[in-house]
Structure formats: structure tokens, C-alpha cells
Design a protein around this motif. Structure first.
Motif, mmCIF file in Angstrom:
data_model
loop_
_atom_site.group_PDB
_atom_site.id
_atom_site.type_symbol
_atom_site.label_atom_id
_atom_site.label_comp_id
_atom_site.label_asym_id
_atom_site.label_seq_id
_atom_site.Cartn_x
_atom_site.Cartn_y
_atom_site.Cartn_z
ATOM 1 N N PHE A 178 0.831 -1.202 0.000
ATOM 2 C CA PHE A 178 0.000 0.000 0.000
ATOM 3 C C PHE A 178 0.869 1.256 0.000
ATOM 4 O O PHE A 178 0.513 2.267 -0.617
ATOM 5 N N GLY A 179 2.018 1.196 0.682
ATOM 6 C CA GLY A 179 2.930 2.328 0.663
ATOM 7 C C GLY A 179 3.476 2.599 -0.721
ATOM 8 O O GLY A 179 3.596 3.752 -1.143
ATOM 9 N N ALA A 180 3.807 1.519 -1.448
ATOM 10 C CA ALA A 180 4.301 1.675 -2.814
ATOM 11 C C ALA A 180 3.218 2.261 -3.717
ATOM 12 O O ALA A 180 3.484 3.128 -4.561
ATOM 13 N N LEU A 181 1.982 1.810 -3.547
ATOM 14 C CA LEU A 181 0.867 2.352 -4.332
ATOM 15 C C LEU A 181 0.645 3.823 -4.003
ATOM 16 O O LEU A 181 0.318 4.624 -4.894
ATOM 17 N N ALA A 182 0.823 4.193 -2.741
ATOM 18 C CA ALA A 182 0.670 5.596 -2.349
ATOM 19 C C ALA A 182 1.710 6.458 -3.049
ATOM 20 O O ALA A 182 1.418 7.596 -3.463
ATOM 21 N N THR A 183 2.927 5.931 -3.208
ATOM 22 C CA THR A 183 3.962 6.676 -3.909
ATOM 23 C C THR A 183 3.569 6.909 -5.362
ATOM 24 O O THR A 183 3.771 7.998 -5.919
ATOM 25 N N VAL A 184 2.991 5.894 -5.999
ATOM 26 C CA VAL A 184 2.545 6.026 -7.389
ATOM 27 C C VAL A 184 1.475 7.112 -7.508
ATOM 28 O O VAL A 184 1.520 7.960 -8.419
ATOM 29 N N VAL A 185 0.518 7.112 -6.588
ATOM 30 C CA VAL A 185 -0.534 8.137 -6.599
ATOM 31 C C VAL A 185 0.076 9.522 -6.421
ATOM 32 O O VAL A 185 -0.319 10.493 -7.095
ATOM 33 N N VAL A 187 3.046 10.532 -7.261
ATOM 34 C CA VAL A 187 3.712 10.930 -8.505
ATOM 35 C C VAL A 187 2.684 11.395 -9.530
ATOM 36 O O VAL A 187 2.889 12.396 -10.240
ATOM 37 N N ILE A 188 1.555 10.689 -9.626
ATOM 38 C CA ILE A 188 0.499 11.078 -10.566
ATOM 39 C C ILE A 188 -0.010 12.487 -10.251
ATOM 40 O O ILE A 188 -0.219 13.312 -11.147
ATOM 41 N N VAL A 189 -0.192 12.779 -8.969
ATOM 42 C CA VAL A 189 -0.643 14.115 -8.566
ATOM 43 C C VAL A 189 0.377 15.172 -8.977
ATOM 44 O O VAL A 189 0.017 16.241 -9.511
ATOM 45 N N ALA A 190 1.678 14.882 -8.748
ATOM 46 C CA ALA A 190 2.720 15.844 -9.090
ATOM 47 C C ALA A 190 2.807 16.056 -10.600
ATOM 48 O O ALA A 190 2.946 17.195 -11.072
ATOM 49 N N VAL A 191 2.720 14.977 -11.366
ATOM 50 C CA VAL A 191 2.805 15.092 -12.830
ATOM 51 C C VAL A 191 1.596 15.855 -13.376
ATOM 52 O O VAL A 191 1.731 16.740 -14.229
ATOM 53 N N ARG A 192 0.433 15.534 -12.856
ATOM 54 C CA ARG A 192 -0.779 16.203 -13.326
ATOM 55 C C ARG A 192 -0.705 17.704 -13.082
ATOM 56 O O ARG A 192 -0.993 18.524 -13.970
ATOM 57 N N GLY A 193 -0.296 18.106 -11.865
ATOM 58 C CA GLY A 193 -0.201 19.526 -11.552
ATOM 59 C C GLY A 193 0.859 20.232 -12.375
ATOM 60 O O GLY A 193 0.661 21.373 -12.821
ATOM 61 N N SER A 194 1.998 19.560 -12.596
ATOM 62 C CA SER A 194 3.075 20.164 -13.384
ATOM 63 C C SER A 194 2.640 20.405 -14.817
ATOM 64 O O SER A 194 2.911 21.468 -15.401
ATOM 65 N N ILE A 259 12.041 5.347 -12.286
ATOM 66 C CA ILE A 259 10.968 5.763 -13.198
ATOM 67 C C ILE A 259 10.066 6.786 -12.513
ATOM 68 O O ILE A 259 9.682 7.803 -13.100
ATOM 69 N N LEU A 260 9.737 6.523 -11.246
ATOM 70 C CA LEU A 260 8.918 7.475 -10.487
ATOM 71 C C LEU A 260 9.656 8.796 -10.309
ATOM 72 O O LEU A 260 9.046 9.881 -10.388
ATOM 73 N N TYR A 261 10.966 8.716 -10.070
ATOM 74 C CA TYR A 261 11.762 9.932 -9.911
ATOM 75 C C TYR A 261 11.751 10.761 -11.193
ATOM 76 O O TYR A 261 11.529 11.980 -11.164
ATOM 77 N N LEU A 262 12.010 10.098 -12.315
ATOM 78 C CA LEU A 262 12.060 10.813 -13.587
ATOM 79 C C LEU A 262 10.695 11.402 -13.942
ATOM 80 O O LEU A 262 10.603 12.514 -14.476
ATOM 81 N N ALA A 263 9.641 10.635 -13.647
ATOM 82 C CA ALA A 263 8.285 11.096 -13.954
ATOM 83 C C ALA A 263 7.921 12.336 -13.151
ATOM 84 O O ALA A 263 7.101 13.155 -13.590
ATOM 85 N N THR A 264 8.517 12.488 -11.988
ATOM 86 C CA THR A 264 8.256 13.671 -11.163
ATOM 87 C C THR A 264 9.209 14.811 -11.498
ATOM 88 O O THR A 264 8.803 15.975 -11.596
ATOM 89 N N ALA A 265 10.487 14.489 -11.682
ATOM 90 C CA ALA A 265 11.517 15.511 -11.847
ATOM 91 C C ALA A 265 11.403 16.259 -13.167
ATOM 92 O O ALA A 265 11.470 17.499 -13.196
ATOM 93 N N ILE A 266 11.216 15.531 -14.263
ATOM 94 C CA ILE A 266 11.237 16.169 -15.577
ATOM 95 C C ILE A 266 10.056 17.115 -15.792
ATOM 96 O O ILE A 266 10.253 18.300 -16.127
#
Length: 428
Positions: A178-185, A187-194, A259-266
Motif C-alpha cells: 500500500f505504501g508503494a501504491l501511495a507513492t505512485v498516486v 507521482v500522478i498528482v505531481a505530474v498532473r499539476g506540473s 521511473i517514479l523519480y524521472l516522472a516527477t523531476a522532468i
């Protein structure tokens, strides 16, 4: 006598004593968890809230930070594999912890060094998680009338439930999914806002750089710290049903984190450039989705804290000989519960009372993470197994990793010391 790395996996004899846990790598451990749970454990611990600071890391160093992130991934996978081979260096039994690896390699100084850096992370990170949870809960529920300290103790009580009730990382691993899934969510929030803010004229003045030489060392230190999972790797591998799959599991887990890092950072750096903040949630549109992201942060840290705390508790309980064989089934449970309540109480107390603990932990984290991830695994491998069988390019590669680890530790520590000095000046 030096051993070839592959010999570490040809273990056929079984021998155990007070300090070591006997294990045959060729045999399945039916009572342990699956490879997927081990994978989720690593992802949950490694891809923590540091994910949200990566756009800021790119702001410091420029686009070259993407290359540094990929390099850190390769180095981290390599040292994680070397470290696990150190556990089986004598070909007879498995060492039970990172501390034992340090003791077998360098004696008492090695034991003390690993213990210090290890403890600073496995206790320090949960303390910071509690501080973060308490702070964010105040913002989410201002009408509750509770201050930060009250929310910190509430978060500590929530963490204490799984921490005290689940004995090993096999049980805690269920939470890590569940913690790993929370991290994915998150990242999705950060990418969407960016992506939404890329067309926002508010950020039109944000600039981008390919490389900022003056800030490059700090960028290296910041990104390298995002791969700190060595503090739990031994216990994760110990709880695996198929331990020979470790190399694939850790590579897949750290690859997923990257992958999560790159998806957030870029997208974050593209949208906000040299105006990016840490965490990136401060830049995102302050709407319902961002609030959901804040809730996800709280969920993540509450789920990740028991994993790190369990790693520390297992070592402490071994030291105190709190086992069923020694104490009996009932008293073992009583002693274990009391010890873990004291640990979580200590973390909650520090989180509430030490005003500059964040920057102090940054000092220990820079030293601890970079040393445990990059420097010590290679030094211990050379001492326990040997380096003469390595090709020249492998030795060069190891030297590069150690140099980067040392520089990251030193530079990160200097930055933390400056921040601590500023804290004291401001407070006075």
C-alpha cells in the motif's frame, strides 16, 4: 582467502551460532514472503517523500541532474548486490546484519561505524516522518483545534499499531504494498499539476539550465540520497522465499523508483524551472487533487515508518536476546512489545521537542546514506572477498562510486552544518 563472487551462492553447509543466522541460498524458504513483497518493501522505503524534492534538485544543477539520477541508480544496484554477497562471504552461513558485515570486515571500528550510520537513518527517518505527518495534519484539519505536537503523537500511535503487532518484515511487507501504491498516486498528482501549470503564465519567467557547475556537487549529493535502502536490504532478503532472486528484485525495485523519480523531476522542472520548490507540492495548483496528494504523503510516511523501525527493532532484539527460545512465547511477546513501545515513544518525543532536528538529521543523513550506500559496501567487499579477481574496469568503476559517495557525504554535511548554524542564529 579470496573467493570469487559466484562462489557466494554455492552454499551447501549449514552452521549457526549466536551472531549468525544459518541459511542455504540454494534452498527455498517456504515460510517467507514472495519476491513481489520484497520488491514492494524496497520501493516503499526507497521511493519516499524524497521524490517530491527532485524538481528542486534539477533546479540546483540543471538538466544534467537527469543523468546523475540514472548514474545513481546503476551505482545503487551494483553496491546492493555486492553488499548481499558480503553476507555470505565465508561460504558457510549468512551474517545477520549490516553491522556484522562491518565487524567481520574491520573489527570493532567497522561495527561502530556501521551501527552509527545505520541507526541515524532507521530512527531518524521515522522521526522526520512523524514531524511531516503532524505538520500536514494541522493544515488538513485546522478545525480540529489540535497543534502539531498533538498530531505527531496521534501519528506515532497509528505507527505503533503495526510496529508492535507485526514481528518481522514478512508481516510488515503487506503494508509496503500500500505504501508503494501511495507513492505512485503521489507521482500522478505531481505530474498532473506540473502539466497543468506548463501553460500557466505565472511560471513564464521560470528559466532552465543545462548545467550549473557551482551547484553540481550539491545536486549529486541530493540525488544520491534518494537511493537509501541499504538499511533494510538484509532484512528484506532474509524475508524472501527465493533469496537467489535478490539481484533481480533489487534491480527491478530501484528501477521502478527511478521511473517514479524521472516522472516527477522532468515535468516538475519543465513547468517551474528555477522557481521549483521542495516539496514540489508547494508549486502545484492548490486544488482538491493537491490536497489528495498531501493526504497520500501522510499515508505513505505512516506506512513506511514501521518498515524502518522494524529493521532497527530486529537488531536491538537480537542484541538483547529477546527470542522465543530464550524468553518463552508469552514473555518474548511482552518484552518485544515493551521495547517497541519505548522506541516509538522515543521517536515521538524527539519529533516534538528538538527544534532543529530536521537539519541535524540532514547532517547524519548525508553522512549515513552516502556512506552506507556507496562507500562501505565496496570497502567491505574488498576486505571480505577480495579485489584481485576483478577486471581493471571494475576496479575503476568501484573507485568512481567511492569518490562520488565521499564527495556527496562531505558536501551534504557542509550544507547541513550551514543550515544548523542559520537555525541557531535565527533562534537567538
Amino acid at each position: 582467502m579470496e573467493k570469487h563472487p559466484e562462489e557466494m551462492y554455492e552454499v551447501t553447509s549449514v552452521n549457526s551460532d549466536k551472531e549468525s543466522v544459518a541459511v542455504d541460498l540454494l534452498a527455498e524458504r517456504p515460510e517467507q514472503g514472495s519476491n513481489f513483497l520484497a520488491y514492494a518493501n524496497v520501493v516503499c522505503v526507497v521511493a519516499g517523500t524524497g521524490t517530491l524534492g527532485l524538481p528542486y534538485a534539477l533546479r540546483l544543477g540543471g538538466w544534467i541532474g537527469v543523468g546523475i539520477l540514472i548514474l545513481s541508480l546503476i551505482m545503487s544496484v551494483y553496491t546492493a548486490i555486492l553488499l548481499m554477497k558480503c553476507l555470505y562471504y565465508n561460504g558457510k552461513y549468512r551474517l545477520s546484519s549490516y553491522q556484522e558485515v562491518g565487524r567481520h570486515a574491520f573489527g570493532k571500528p567497522g561495527l561502530i561505524a556501521v551501527w552509527f550510520f545505520h541507526t541515524s537513518i532507521v530512527l531518524g527517518a521515522p522521526i522526520m516522518y512523524l514531524i511531516l505527518s503532524g505538520t500536514e495534519m494541522v493544515g488538513l484539519a485546522p478545525s480540529a483545534g489540535l497543534n502539531v505536537k498533538a498530531w505527531i503523537w496521534i501519528a506515532a500511535a497509528i505507527v505503533a499499531v503495526p510496529f508492535c503487532s507485526m514481528k518481522t518484515l514478512k508481516e510488515v511487507a503487506v503494508m509496503s504494498v500500500f505504501g508503494a501504491l501511495a507513492t505512485v498516486v503521489l507521482v500522478i498528482v505531481a505530474v498532473r499539476g506540473s502539466i497543468m501549470d506548463m501553460s500557466n503564465p505565472v511560471w513564464d519567467k521560470a528559466g532552465h539550465d543545462n548545467i550549473i557547475w557551482a551547484n553540481l556537487p550539491t545536486t549529486v549529493a541530493s540525488i544520491s540520497i534518494c537511493f537509501g535502502g541499504n538499511v533494510v536490504y538484509m532484512h528484506v532478503e532474509e524475508a524472501m522465499r527465493y533469496p537467489k532472486s535478490w539481484n533481480r528484485v533489487v534491480a527491478a525495485a530501484l528501477g521502478t523508483c527511478s521511473i517514479l523519480y524521472l516522472a516527477t523531476a522532468i515535468p516538475g522542472y519543465l513547468a517551474y524551472g528555477n522557481l521549483a520548490e521542495s516539496p514540489i507540492l508547494s508549486n502545484l495548483p492548490q486544488d482538491l487533487t493537491t490536497k489528495i496528494g498531501t493526504i497520500v504523503i501522510i499515508v505513505h510516511v505512516i506506512l513506511a515508518a514501521p518498515i524502518l523501525l522494524t529493521s532497527f527493532a530486529l537488531e536491538f532484539e537480537r542484541l538483547c536476546d529477546i527470542t522465543v527460545a530464550r524468553r518463552g512465547k508469552v514473555m518474548e511477546r511482552v518484552y518485544r512489545t515493551l521495547v517497541r513501545l519505548v522506541i516509538i515513544g522515543f521517536c515521538g518525543g524527539i519529533a516534538c521537542t528538538v527544534p532543529f532536528f530536521g537539519d541535524f538529521l540532514s547532517l547524519l543523513g548525508a553522512l549515513g546514506n552516502c556512506t552506507l550506500i556507496f562507500v562501505l559496501p565496496i570497502l567491505c567487499y574488498f576486505k571480505l572477498i577480495g579485489w584481485r579477481q576483478m577486471k581493471w574496469y571494475e576496479l575503476v568503476w568501484c573507485a568512481i562510486i567511492v569518490i562520488i559517495g565521499v564527495l556527496s557525504a562531505v558536501i551534504g554535511s557542509i550544507d547541513a552544518i550551514k543550515a544548523l548554524h542559520e537555525d541557531f542564529v535565527t533562534n537567538n
